[in-house]
Write a protein that holds these residues in place. Structure first.
Motif, PDB file in Angstrom:
ATOM      1  N   GLU A  41       1.217  -1.331   0.295  1.00 34.22           N
ATOM      2  CA  GLU A  41       0.526   0.416   0.129  1.00 34.22           C
ATOM      3  C   GLU A  41       1.089   1.388  -0.074  1.00 34.22           C
ATOM      4  N   SER A  47      -4.495   3.703   0.040  1.00 29.62           N
ATOM      5  CA  SER A  47      -4.983   3.992   1.498  1.00 29.62           C
ATOM      6  C   SER A  47      -5.290   2.731   2.211  1.00 29.62           C
ATOM      7  N   ALA A  48      -5.406   1.328   1.988  1.00 23.17           N
ATOM      8  CA  ALA A  48      -5.329   0.239   3.097  1.00 23.17           C
ATOM      9  C   ALA A  48      -4.487  -0.170   4.436  1.00 23.17           C
ATOM     10  N   TRP A  51      -3.860   2.519   9.977  1.00 27.06           N
ATOM     11  CA  TRP A  51      -3.256   4.284  10.281  1.00 27.06           C
ATOM     12  C   TRP A  51      -4.850   4.792   9.648  1.00 27.06           C
ATOM     13  N   LEU A  52      -4.955   4.443   8.695  1.00 29.95           N
ATOM     14  CA  LEU A  52      -5.719   5.081   7.642  1.00 29.95           C
ATOM     15  C   LEU A  52      -7.298   4.700   7.465  1.00 29.95           C
ATOM     16  N   ASP A  53      -7.145   3.616   7.222  1.00 31.65           N
ATOM     17  CA  ASP A  53      -8.523   2.844   6.965  1.00 31.65           C
ATOM     18  C   ASP A  53      -8.472   1.569   6.982  1.00 31.65           C
ATOM     19  N   LEU A  54      -8.658   1.193   8.685  1.00 29.75           N
ATOM     20  CA  LEU A  54      -8.602  -0.366   9.223  1.00 29.75           C
ATOM     21  C   LEU A  54      -9.016  -0.931   8.664  1.00 29.75           C
ATOM     22  N   LYS A  55     -10.811  -1.168   7.945  1.00 35.40           N
ATOM     23  CA  LYS A  55     -11.868  -1.577   7.412  1.00 35.40           C
ATOM     24  C   LYS A  55     -10.837  -2.009   6.150  1.00 35.40           C
ATOM     25  N   GLY A  56     -10.539  -1.691   5.399  1.00 31.20           N
ATOM     26  CA  GLY A  56      -9.867  -1.687   4.261  1.00 31.20           C
ATOM     27  C   GLY A  56      -9.273  -3.051   3.882  1.00 31.20           C
ATOM     28  N   PHE A  57      -8.143  -2.244   5.131  1.00 28.40           N
ATOM     29  CA  PHE A  57      -6.317  -3.019   5.898  1.00 28.40           C
ATOM     30  C   PHE A  57      -7.263  -4.800   5.898  1.00 28.40           C
ATOM     31  N   THR A  59      -9.841  -5.888   5.801  1.00 32.92           N
ATOM     32  CA  THR A  59     -10.585  -6.732   4.522  1.00 32.92           C
ATOM     33  C   THR A  59      -9.294  -7.466   3.574  1.00 32.92           C
ATOM     34  N   THR A  96     -15.876  -4.060  12.579  1.00 38.26           N
ATOM     35  CA  THR A  96     -17.533  -3.588  12.122  1.00 38.26           C
ATOM     36  C   THR A  96     -18.781  -3.759  13.513  1.00 38.26           C
TER      37      THR A  96
END
Length: 176
Positions: A41, A47-48, A51-57, A59, A96
């Motif tokens: 990334e 952005s996954a 510290w930026l997008d925990l859900k995206g990371f 996933t 989630t």
């Protein structure tokens, strides 16, 4: 014995060092998905990141962990995982609020014994891929310590001993 063995636990507790020692001894090892994602990334300007997008990371970590399982199925002998699918699912369930992902995941049967590295402040270090502090690592550890047994795994906390002795402990416990 199921040959898929999880080494999990507290960030900065010596998991990667232990896996390096197990690899040196000839065992197959699957590296931690999270570190690989952070490197990819950052290189791509993505952005996954935790510290930026925990859900995206998380996933992405679930997806990469499923790919790792396909890789592991081609390897001979026991395969040791530096974290992996269950850790990512546990994190995703937390983020989630949907604990159902732990039950609906369709992940394979790992070895019933899971090894957890306990918090070890004396060796904890932040680095480029681990930007969170020890407090966040402790919260993560407590979540994993709760979730693994809840899903039927027997958790063994690894002793805080030199890496060679830790590897001996794992191998002996598994009867390898």
């Amino acid at each position: 014995m199921n040959g898929l063995i999880i080494i999990s636990g507290c960030s900065g507790g010596g998991k990667s060092t232990l896996l390096t020692e197990l690899s040196r001894r000839g065992f197959a090892v699957i590296e931690e998905p999270g570190r690989r994602i952070v490197i990819e990334e950052e290189a791509a300007g993505g952005s996954a990141l935790p510290w930026l997008d925990l859900k995206g990371f998380l996933t992405r970590a679930v997806s990469l962990s499923r790919e790792d399982l396909a890789t592991a199925s081609t390897l001979d002998g026991p395969v040791f995982f530096d974290r992996g699918l269950f850790d990512a699912l546990s994190g995703l369930a937390e983020v989630t609020g949907n604990r159902g992902v732990l039950y609906e995941a369709g992940y394979p049967s790992f070895h019933k014994t899971v090894f957890l590295t306990p918090p070890w402040p004396e060796i904890y270090r932040r680095d480029a891929e681990r930007q969170h502090g020890l407090d966040a690592a402790l919260v993560e550890y407590e979540r994993l310590k709760r979730d693994y047994p809840a899903m039927g795994y027997d958790v063994i906390e690894l002793p805080k001993i030199p890496v060679v002795a830790r590897a001996d402990f794992v191998i002996s416990t598994l009867g390898l």
